[in-house]
Motif scaffolding. Structure first.
Motif: not given
Length: 65
Positions: A42-57
């Motif tokens: 999951a990547v959520n770097a240097a952003t405000l008020l955002s969301s990140a989605t993660s995929g798992a295998w």
């Protein structure tokens, strides 16, 4: 599921399986190779008020001799 009658039940037969030693050809070798892998990102770097989605295998492989 159907119910068995006493007559049908009496008509059934049972046979014992050979011992484990017989099934293993008297080598007494019974091993399994298990490989497992879990991956997620999951990547959520240097952003405000955002969301990140993660995929798992997940992968599991079993080989038995």
């Amino acid at each position: 599921m159907e119910k068995l009658t006493v007559t049908e039940l009496e008509g059934q037969s049972v046979e014992l399986l050979p011992s484990r030693e017989t099934l293993l050809l008297n080598f007494n070798i019974n091993w399994a190779s298990v490989m497992a892998s879990n991956t997620s990102y999951a990547v959520n770097a240097a952003t405000l008020l955002s969301s990140a989605t993660s995929g798992a295998w997940q992968t599991i492989s079993v080989h038995q001799r």
